[in-house]
Design a protein around this motif. Structure first.
Motif, PDB file in Angstrom:
ATOM      1  N   GLU A 150     -10.642 -25.726 -10.949  1.00  0.00           N
ATOM      2  CA  GLU A 150     -11.323 -26.536 -11.665  1.00  0.00           C
ATOM      3  C   GLU A 150     -10.260 -27.242 -12.813  1.00  0.00           C
ATOM      4  O   GLU A 150     -10.203 -28.425 -12.983  1.00  0.00           O
ATOM      5  CB  GLU A 150     -12.375 -25.853 -12.241  1.00  0.00           C
ATOM      6  N   GLU A 151      -9.445 -26.277 -13.355  1.00  0.00           N
ATOM      7  CA  GLU A 151      -8.384 -26.581 -14.302  1.00  0.00           C
ATOM      8  C   GLU A 151      -7.418 -27.747 -13.959  1.00  0.00           C
ATOM      9  O   GLU A 151      -6.905 -28.792 -14.287  1.00  0.00           O
ATOM     10  CB  GLU A 151      -7.748 -25.596 -14.949  1.00  0.00           C
ATOM     11  N   GLN A 152      -7.137 -27.707 -12.625  1.00  0.00           N
ATOM     12  CA  GLN A 152      -5.997 -28.340 -12.021  1.00  0.00           C
ATOM     13  C   GLN A 152      -6.510 -29.594 -11.212  1.00  0.00           C
ATOM     14  O   GLN A 152      -5.681 -30.392 -10.727  1.00  0.00           O
ATOM     15  CB  GLN A 152      -5.285 -27.403 -10.873  1.00  0.00           C
ATOM     16  N   ARG A 153      -7.964 -29.383 -11.302  1.00  0.00           N
ATOM     17  CA  ARG A 153      -8.632 -30.761 -10.166  1.00  0.00           C
ATOM     18  C   ARG A 153      -7.967 -30.412  -8.894  1.00  0.00           C
ATOM     19  O   ARG A 153      -7.631 -31.570  -8.335  1.00  0.00           O
ATOM     20  CB  ARG A 153      -8.464 -31.989 -11.105  1.00  0.00           C
ATOM     21  N   ALA A 154      -7.871 -29.428  -8.297  1.00  0.00           N
ATOM     22  CA  ALA A 154      -7.143 -29.157  -6.961  1.00  0.00           C
ATOM     23  C   ALA A 154      -8.467 -28.819  -5.994  1.00  0.00           C
ATOM     24  O   ALA A 154      -9.214 -28.003  -6.526  1.00  0.00           O
ATOM     25  CB  ALA A 154      -6.135 -28.357  -7.057  1.00  0.00           C
ATOM     26  N   GLN A 155      -8.380 -29.280  -4.802  1.00  0.00           N
ATOM     27  CA  GLN A 155      -9.108 -28.797  -3.842  1.00  0.00           C
ATOM     28  C   GLN A 155      -8.832 -27.295  -3.091  1.00  0.00           C
ATOM     29  O   GLN A 155      -7.732 -26.941  -3.325  1.00  0.00           O
ATOM     30  CB  GLN A 155      -9.320 -29.667  -2.638  1.00  0.00           C
ATOM     31  N   VAL A 156      -9.709 -26.570  -2.682  1.00  0.00           N
ATOM     32  CA  VAL A 156      -9.366 -25.307  -2.033  1.00  0.00           C
ATOM     33  C   VAL A 156      -9.904 -25.326  -0.714  1.00  0.00           C
ATOM     34  O   VAL A 156     -11.037 -25.676  -0.645  1.00  0.00           O
ATOM     35  CB  VAL A 156     -10.024 -23.998  -3.023  1.00  0.00           C
ATOM     36  N   GLN A 157      -9.244 -24.844   0.238  1.00  0.00           N
ATOM     37  CA  GLN A 157      -9.729 -25.080   1.577  1.00  0.00           C
ATOM     38  C   GLN A 157      -9.794 -23.498   2.384  1.00  0.00           C
ATOM     39  O   GLN A 157      -8.464 -22.826   1.890  1.00  0.00           O
ATOM     40  CB  GLN A 157      -8.817 -26.048   2.561  1.00  0.00           C
ATOM     41  N   LEU A 158     -10.659 -23.343   2.865  1.00  0.00           N
ATOM     42  CA  LEU A 158     -10.508 -22.043   3.826  1.00  0.00           C
ATOM     43  C   LEU A 158     -11.143 -21.995   5.386  1.00  0.00           C
ATOM     44  O   LEU A 158     -11.744 -23.134   5.385  1.00  0.00           O
ATOM     45  CB  LEU A 158     -11.287 -20.983   3.104  1.00  0.00           C
ATOM     46  N   SER A 159     -11.060 -21.192   6.073  1.00  0.00           N
ATOM     47  CA  SER A 159     -11.673 -21.198   7.178  1.00  0.00           C
ATOM     48  C   SER A 159     -12.429 -19.786   7.476  1.00  0.00           C
ATOM     49  O   SER A 159     -12.130 -18.792   6.982  1.00  0.00           O
ATOM     50  CB  SER A 159     -10.893 -21.456   8.404  1.00  0.00           C
ATOM     51  N   VAL A 160     -13.620 -19.952   8.020  1.00  0.00           N
ATOM     52  CA  VAL A 160     -14.452 -18.832   8.230  1.00  0.00           C
ATOM     53  C   VAL A 160     -15.023 -18.723   9.645  1.00  0.00           C
ATOM     54  O   VAL A 160     -15.373 -19.988   9.904  1.00  0.00           O
ATOM     55  CB  VAL A 160     -15.486 -18.623   7.049  1.00  0.00           C
ATOM     56  N   LEU A 161     -15.161 -17.650  10.167  1.00  0.00           N
ATOM     57  CA  LEU A 161     -15.824 -17.650  11.590  1.00  0.00           C
ATOM     58  C   LEU A 161     -17.216 -18.174  11.424  1.00  0.00           C
ATOM     59  O   LEU A 161     -18.017 -17.821  10.493  1.00  0.00           O
ATOM     60  CB  LEU A 161     -15.861 -16.349  12.106  1.00  0.00           C
ATOM     61  N   CYS A 162     -18.140 -19.060  12.327  1.00  0.00           N
ATOM     62  CA  CYS A 162     -19.205 -19.629  12.293  1.00  0.00           C
ATOM     63  C   CYS A 162     -20.191 -18.487  12.071  1.00  0.00           C
ATOM     64  O   CYS A 162     -21.147 -18.583  11.398  1.00  0.00           O
ATOM     65  CB  CYS A 162     -19.331 -20.217  13.632  1.00  0.00           C
ATOM     66  N   ALA A 163     -19.950 -17.260  12.601  1.00  0.00           N
ATOM     67  CA  ALA A 163     -21.070 -16.479  12.759  1.00  0.00           C
ATOM     68  C   ALA A 163     -20.841 -15.138  11.416  1.00  0.00           C
ATOM     69  O   ALA A 163     -21.914 -14.174  11.142  1.00  0.00           O
ATOM     70  CB  ALA A 163     -20.939 -15.477  13.972  1.00  0.00           C
ATOM     71  N   ASN A 164     -19.800 -15.417  10.772  1.00  0.00           N
ATOM     72  CA  ASN A 164     -19.621 -14.820   9.650  1.00  0.00           C
ATOM     73  C   ASN A 164     -20.515 -14.934   8.547  1.00  0.00           C
ATOM     74  O   ASN A 164     -20.611 -15.962   8.015  1.00  0.00           O
ATOM     75  CB  ASN A 164     -18.292 -14.823   9.078  1.00  0.00           C
ATOM     76  N   PRO A 165     -21.552 -14.027   7.888  1.00  0.00           N
ATOM     77  CA  PRO A 165     -22.402 -14.033   6.940  1.00  0.00           C
ATOM     78  C   PRO A 165     -21.562 -14.723   5.673  1.00  0.00           C
ATOM     79  O   PRO A 165     -22.375 -15.203   4.490  1.00  0.00           O
ATOM     80  CB  PRO A 165     -22.962 -12.701   6.744  1.00  0.00           C
ATOM     81  N   ALA A 166     -20.325 -14.511   5.183  1.00  0.00           N
ATOM     82  CA  ALA A 166     -19.672 -14.770   4.397  1.00  0.00           C
ATOM     83  C   ALA A 166     -19.681 -16.574   4.134  1.00  0.00           C
ATOM     84  O   ALA A 166     -19.507 -17.002   2.995  1.00  0.00           O
ATOM     85  CB  ALA A 166     -18.178 -14.511   4.086  1.00  0.00           C
ATOM     86  N   ARG A 167     -20.016 -17.140   5.188  1.00  0.00           N
ATOM     87  CA  ARG A 167     -20.126 -18.487   5.066  1.00  0.00           C
ATOM     88  C   ARG A 167     -21.246 -18.845   4.035  1.00  0.00           C
ATOM     89  O   ARG A 167     -21.086 -19.788   3.194  1.00  0.00           O
ATOM     90  CB  ARG A 167     -20.679 -19.032   6.441  1.00  0.00           C
ATOM     91  N   GLU A 202     -12.380 -24.137  17.043  1.00  0.00           N
ATOM     92  CA  GLU A 202     -12.596 -23.142  17.930  1.00  0.00           C
ATOM     93  C   GLU A 202     -14.013 -22.733  17.514  1.00  0.00           C
ATOM     94  O   GLU A 202     -15.054 -23.161  17.276  1.00  0.00           O
ATOM     95  CB  GLU A 202     -11.545 -22.189  18.051  1.00  0.00           C
ATOM     96  N   HIS A 203     -14.031 -21.148  17.043  1.00  0.00           N
ATOM     97  CA  HIS A 203     -15.073 -20.557  16.463  1.00  0.00           C
ATOM     98  C   HIS A 203     -15.125 -20.285  14.898  1.00  0.00           C
ATOM     99  O   HIS A 203     -15.788 -19.517  14.442  1.00  0.00           O
ATOM    100  CB  HIS A 203     -15.089 -19.234  17.213  1.00  0.00           C
ATOM    101  N   ALA A 204     -14.380 -21.256  14.220  1.00  0.00           N
ATOM    102  CA  ALA A 204     -14.129 -21.228  12.924  1.00  0.00           C
ATOM    103  C   ALA A 204     -14.657 -22.757  12.149  1.00  0.00           C
ATOM    104  O   ALA A 204     -14.248 -23.622  12.658  1.00  0.00           O
ATOM    105  CB  ALA A 204     -12.891 -20.855  12.489  1.00  0.00           C
ATOM    106  N   LEU A 205     -15.073 -22.374  10.942  1.00  0.00           N
ATOM    107  CA  LEU A 205     -15.446 -23.447  10.249  1.00  0.00           C
ATOM    108  C   LEU A 205     -14.429 -23.804   9.393  1.00  0.00           C
ATOM    109  O   LEU A 205     -14.079 -22.919   8.551  1.00  0.00           O
ATOM    110  CB  LEU A 205     -16.754 -23.256   9.414  1.00  0.00           C
TER     111      LEU A 205
END
Length: 71
Positions: free
Chosen positions: A26-43, A58-61
């Motif tokens: 937020e402070e740096q006005r920068a994006q953060v990108q990650l990948s998570v398995l589609c079936a992972n509840p952390a999504r 593949e199987h990740a978002l």
């Protein structure tokens, strides 16, 4: 019947660090990108924190957090 596992100290440490990273983004006005398995509840956690799915590999978002740009 579904059983939830009790959150561990490591889980809380991860969440604290993730929130710190998002505050820094937020402070740096920068994006953060990650990948998570589609079936992972952390999504769902990532979605609640403001991440949006922008693609799939593949199987990740691929998810991106874009800070809200204030005045």
């Amino acid at each position: 019947m579904l059983a939830l596992r009790k959150a561990t100290e490591e889980d809380w440490d991860f969440l604290v660090e993730l929130r710190r990273l998002l505050a820094e983004a937020e402070e740096q006005r920068a994006q953060v990108q990650l990948s998570v398995l589609c079936a992972n509840p952390a999504r769902r956690l990532y979605e609640r924190l403001g991440f949006v799915a922008v693609g799939e590999k593949e199987h990740a978002l691929v998810m991106v957090y874009t800070p809200v740009l204030g005045e």
